[in-house]
Design a protein around this motif. Structure first.
Motif, PDB file in Angstrom:
ATOM      1  N   ILE A   1       6.875  -4.840  -6.288  1.00  0.00           N
ATOM      2  CA  ILE A   1       6.883  -4.528  -4.863  1.00  0.00           C
ATOM      3  C   ILE A   1       6.722  -3.036  -4.598  1.00  0.00           C
ATOM      4  O   ILE A   1       6.024  -2.631  -3.653  1.00  0.00           O
ATOM      5  N   ALA A   2       7.328  -2.177  -5.414  1.00  0.00           N
ATOM      6  CA  ALA A   2       7.253  -0.731  -5.156  1.00  0.00           C
ATOM      7  C   ALA A   2       5.849  -0.186  -5.375  1.00  0.00           C
ATOM      8  O   ALA A   2       5.316   0.517  -4.499  1.00  0.00           O
ATOM      9  N   PRO A   3       5.194  -0.452  -6.510  1.00  0.00           N
ATOM     10  CA  PRO A   3       3.840   0.094  -6.662  1.00  0.00           C
ATOM     11  C   PRO A   3       2.828  -0.488  -5.688  1.00  0.00           C
ATOM     12  O   PRO A   3       1.952   0.235  -5.199  1.00  0.00           O
ATOM     13  N   VAL A   4       2.920  -1.781  -5.393  1.00  0.00           N
ATOM     14  CA  VAL A   4       1.921  -2.392  -4.513  1.00  0.00           C
ATOM     15  C   VAL A   4       2.130  -1.957  -3.070  1.00  0.00           C
ATOM     16  O   VAL A   4       1.198  -1.497  -2.395  1.00  0.00           O
TER      17      VAL A   4
ATOM     18  N   VAL B   1       9.085   3.527  -0.827  1.00  0.00           N
ATOM     19  CA  VAL B   1       9.396   2.098  -0.682  1.00  0.00           C
ATOM     20  C   VAL B   1      10.665   1.747  -1.450  1.00  0.00           C
ATOM     21  O   VAL B   1      11.598   1.147  -0.918  1.00  0.00           O
ATOM     22  N   ALA B   2      10.704   2.122  -2.726  1.00  0.00           N
ATOM     23  CA  ALA B   2      11.851   1.773  -3.563  1.00  0.00           C
ATOM     24  C   ALA B   2      13.121   2.443  -3.064  1.00  0.00           C
ATOM     25  O   ALA B   2      14.208   1.833  -3.070  1.00  0.00           O
ATOM     26  N   GLY B   3      13.013   3.700  -2.641  1.00  0.00           N
ATOM     27  CA  GLY B   3      14.190   4.406  -2.136  1.00  0.00           C
ATOM     28  C   GLY B   3      14.763   3.743  -0.897  1.00  0.00           C
ATOM     29  O   GLY B   3      15.980   3.619  -0.758  1.00  0.00           O
ATOM     30  N   ALA B   4      13.872   3.308   0.000  1.00  0.00           N
ATOM     31  CA  ALA B   4      14.342   2.606   1.199  1.00  0.00           C
ATOM     32  C   ALA B   4      15.029   1.294   0.830  1.00  0.00           C
ATOM     33  O   ALA B   4      16.058   0.928   1.407  1.00  0.00           O
TER      34      ALA B   4
ATOM     35  N   VAL C   1      15.009   5.844 -12.225  1.00  0.00           N
ATOM     36  CA  VAL C   1      14.633   6.115 -13.618  1.00  0.00           C
ATOM     37  C   VAL C   1      13.290   5.478 -13.933  1.00  0.00           C
ATOM     38  O   VAL C   1      12.400   6.108 -14.524  1.00  0.00           O
ATOM     39  N   ALA C   2      13.105   4.214 -13.524  1.00  0.00           N
ATOM     40  CA  ALA C   2      11.849   3.524 -13.814  1.00  0.00           C
ATOM     41  C   ALA C   2      10.669   4.197 -13.118  1.00  0.00           C
ATOM     42  O   ALA C   2       9.608   4.415 -13.729  1.00  0.00           O
ATOM     43  N   LEU C   3      10.846   4.556 -11.868  1.00  0.00           N
ATOM     44  CA  LEU C   3       9.734   5.129 -11.114  1.00  0.00           C
ATOM     45  C   LEU C   3       9.412   6.550 -11.567  1.00  0.00           C
ATOM     46  O   LEU C   3       8.265   6.992 -11.469  1.00  0.00           O
ATOM     47  N   ALA C   4      10.410   7.257 -12.085  1.00  0.00           N
ATOM     48  CA  ALA C   4      10.161   8.616 -12.569  1.00  0.00           C
ATOM     49  C   ALA C   4       9.265   8.624 -13.796  1.00  0.00           C
ATOM     50  O   ALA C   4       8.622   9.640 -14.101  1.00  0.00           O
ATOM     51  N   LEU C   5       9.205   7.498 -14.504  1.00  0.00           N
ATOM     52  CA  LEU C   5       8.334   7.423 -15.678  1.00  0.00           C
ATOM     53  C   LEU C   5       6.855   7.449 -15.297  1.00  0.00           C
ATOM     54  O   LEU C   5       6.013   7.838 -16.092  1.00  0.00           O
ATOM     55  N   ARG C   6       6.559   7.016 -14.052  1.00  0.00           N
ATOM     56  CA  ARG C   6       5.173   7.036 -13.578  1.00  0.00           C
ATOM     57  C   ARG C   6       5.179   7.285 -12.076  1.00  0.00           C
ATOM     58  O   ARG C   6       4.987   6.384 -11.277  1.00  0.00           O
ATOM     59  N   PRO C   7       5.400   8.525 -11.677  1.00  0.00           N
ATOM     60  CA  PRO C   7       5.480   8.829 -10.240  1.00  0.00           C
ATOM     61  C   PRO C   7       4.123   8.697  -9.563  1.00  0.00           C
ATOM     62  O   PRO C   7       3.160   9.384  -9.921  1.00  0.00           O
ATOM     63  N   LEU C   8       4.040   7.788  -8.599  1.00  0.00           N
ATOM     64  CA  LEU C   8       2.801   7.546  -7.864  1.00  0.00           C
ATOM     65  C   LEU C   8       3.072   7.640  -6.361  1.00  0.00           C
ATOM     66  O   LEU C   8       4.185   7.370  -5.912  1.00  0.00           O
ATOM     67  N   PRO C   9       2.059   7.999  -5.595  1.00  0.00           N
ATOM     68  CA  PRO C   9       2.261   8.152  -4.143  1.00  0.00           C
ATOM     69  C   PRO C   9       2.781   6.874  -3.490  1.00  0.00           C
ATOM     70  O   PRO C   9       2.269   5.783  -3.756  1.00  0.00           O
TER      71      PRO C   9
END
Length: 504
Positions: free
Chosen positions: A282-285, A251-254, A238-246
């Motif tokens: 950790i996920a965006p970086v 990373v987060a899914g793993a 949910v959090a990552l869907a608010l700003r989907p970035l490459p």
């Protein structure tokens, strides 16, 4: 040994070159590739006989392009020898096999004008495991002349090479390997040295090593999440869907998969509403680093499957001067990758420090189960600080301006080889840093009472403990760090935190 990689048959991948570099496979030319090579050599001979001006064949090289030469002169034999100007460290067996395979792959495109005998001779060095002694400093990135010339010199029974662990003269190495010295004709000398195969070959290895390292970084990050008892909100879908970035969802899914089945996924399991940024981001970086690695991989594989010969000798019957030796795109990709990995390193270093701090982690100081007079992992912090500093230093970009050479005809350069090498140095140091994080996080998990690890993280913990025992009494940490570093390099943690292809 696996079946040989057939050059010119199908699209090459980074995994193909790595297999050859690591000695698992050799190389051969496909029949189609050999036909293309022969056609290009015949075209060159026809153009030369017709009196066409062909750079490096009937003219001099560099500033001497205004000098006319006879096509039957010994110039091709002299081309490599005059460019054996490299200094510094010698390339490793793995690096040289990657470089030679990369050059052979591009000869298979059939645009070099090289003779089939020369192409086969280069492939034979790989097949017989003859490793030319190649000083790696001397290329400015607009064609890796110096390192490739050292390779070409061995083919003509000059220079030196390593065979069966012994450094011997090139002529002796060829004889012992059952190979005949080459007589370079036509455009052979120029075709062997005028390429960015050194930069690309090193880039292949860097991408593959970085993929193993980032996969381990994901596993280490998940282990640190368990050890610190982090909130999982920042890595939620949910959090990552608010700003989907490459990269960040990979990373987060793993990490989510690794954490499944443990108590940390239960409501109220996190110790804080919001954790320090080294955990929370950790996920965006790391996702940005994964995206940078994907970009570098794509450029490297494009290079492997293209021609960088200047001039190109085309089957349509003409010679085409070009600038396909320029590696600006490769250089920028690896500068960006280095910067991205430096940011990962800063966060890894901070997570390690936080886990050791009782004020931050609620665990014993320096993670020593015996607090009286024991060091625990206290002095490992110095190693962490040194690694992070060295990584930041190497992340600084190379100068854009490089001294013009060849009487100022060559007035721009990329320094691609040096850029790839410093990025590879970052990967090496970051891998050690992640080894420390695995060691420290595993210790923190062992000290954290009343938790059940996620199923995947439990596998990570077991892998770490299979190589490194829990710290009770003080002992040297270097062997433990090196053991985990070797496991990461071998891909032992890919199954836990794999975030993409690249090395496969």
């Amino acid at each position: 040994m696996k079946p040989a990689v057939t050059l010119g048959a199908t699209r090459l991948t980074i995994g193909d070159i790595v297999d050859v570099a690591d000695g698992r496979r050799s190389i051969i030319f496909s029949e189609v590739a050999e036909a293309r090579i022969e056609t290009s050599a015949r075209t060159l001979a026809s153009l030369s006989a017709a009196g066409e001006r062909i750079y490096g064949v009937t003219t001099g090289l560099g500033a001497a392009v205004d000098t006319t030469l006879r096509a039957d002169d010994d110039v091709q034999m002299r081309v490599p020898l005059a460019r054996c100007v490299g200094v510094g460290r010698a390339g490793s067996r793995r690096e040289l096999r990657a470089i030679m395979t990369t050059r052979a792959a591009r000869l298979a495109r059939g645009c070099s004008g090289a003779s089939l005998a020369t192409a086969r001779g280069l492939a034979a060095l790989v097949e017989r495991d003859v490793q030319p002694v190649v000083p790696m400093t001397g290329s400015i990135g607009e064609g890796d002349l110096a390192p490739l010339a050292a390779i070409a010199s061995v083919l003509t029974a000059q220079g030196a090479a390593t065979l069966d662990g012994e450094i011997i003269p090139g002529a002796v190495a060829l004889e012992r390997a059952g190979l005949v010295p080459l007589r370079l004709v036509g455009k052979d000398g120029l075709a062997l040295v005028s390429s960015n195969a050194a930069s690309v070959g090193l880039a292949v290895l860097c991408v593959a090593d970085a993929r193993h390292m980032l996969s381990a970084a994901v596993a280490a990050g998940a282990l640190s999440f368990e050890a610190y008892r982090c909130s999982l909100n920042p890595i939620s879908e949910v959090a990552l869907a608010l700003r989907p970035l490459p990269g960040q969802e990979a990373v987060a899914g793993a990490m989510r998969v690794l954490l499944e089945g443990g108590t940390l996924v239960q409501p109220g399991a996190a110790r804080r509403l919001q954790d320090p940024l080294s955990f929370r981001c950790i996920a965006p970086v790391m996702g940005a680093a994964a995206a940078a690695l994907d970009a570098a991989r794509d450029i490297v594989e494009a290079e492997l499957n293209s021609s960088d010969d200047n001039p190109a000798i085309l089957p349509e019957g003409h010679s085409l001067p070009n600038a396909n030796f320029d590696t600006t795109h490769l250089t920028l990709a690896f500068e960006g990758l280095g910067l991205a990995l430096a940011r990962v390193a800063a966060m890894v270093g901070e997570r390690i420090m936080k886990l050791m701090s009782p004020a931050s982690s609620d665990l014993p100081r320096f993670l020593s189960p015996i607090q009286s007079g024991r060091n625990g992992y206290a002095t490992v912090q110095k190693t962490v600080a040194a690694l992070v500093a060295e990584i930041q230093y190497r992340a600084n970009p190379m100068p854009v301006f490089v001294l013009p050479v060849a009487d100022r005809v060559e007035d721009y350069a990329t320094m691609a080889t040096a850029v790839v090498e410093k990025t590879a140095d970052i990967v090496t140091r970051l891998r050690l840093l992640i080894a420390v994080e695995l060691m420290v996080a595993a210790q923190a998990v062992d000290l954290r009472e009343g938790i059940a690890l996620g199923r995947g993280v439990a596998g990570v913990q077991a892998a770490v403990r299979g190589a490194v025992a829990m710290l009770t009494e003080d002992r040297p940490a270097t062997p433990d760090i090196e053991a985990l570093d070797a496991m990461i390099a071998a891909g032992a943690f890919d199954v836990f935190g794999g975030i993409g292809e690249g090395a496969k």
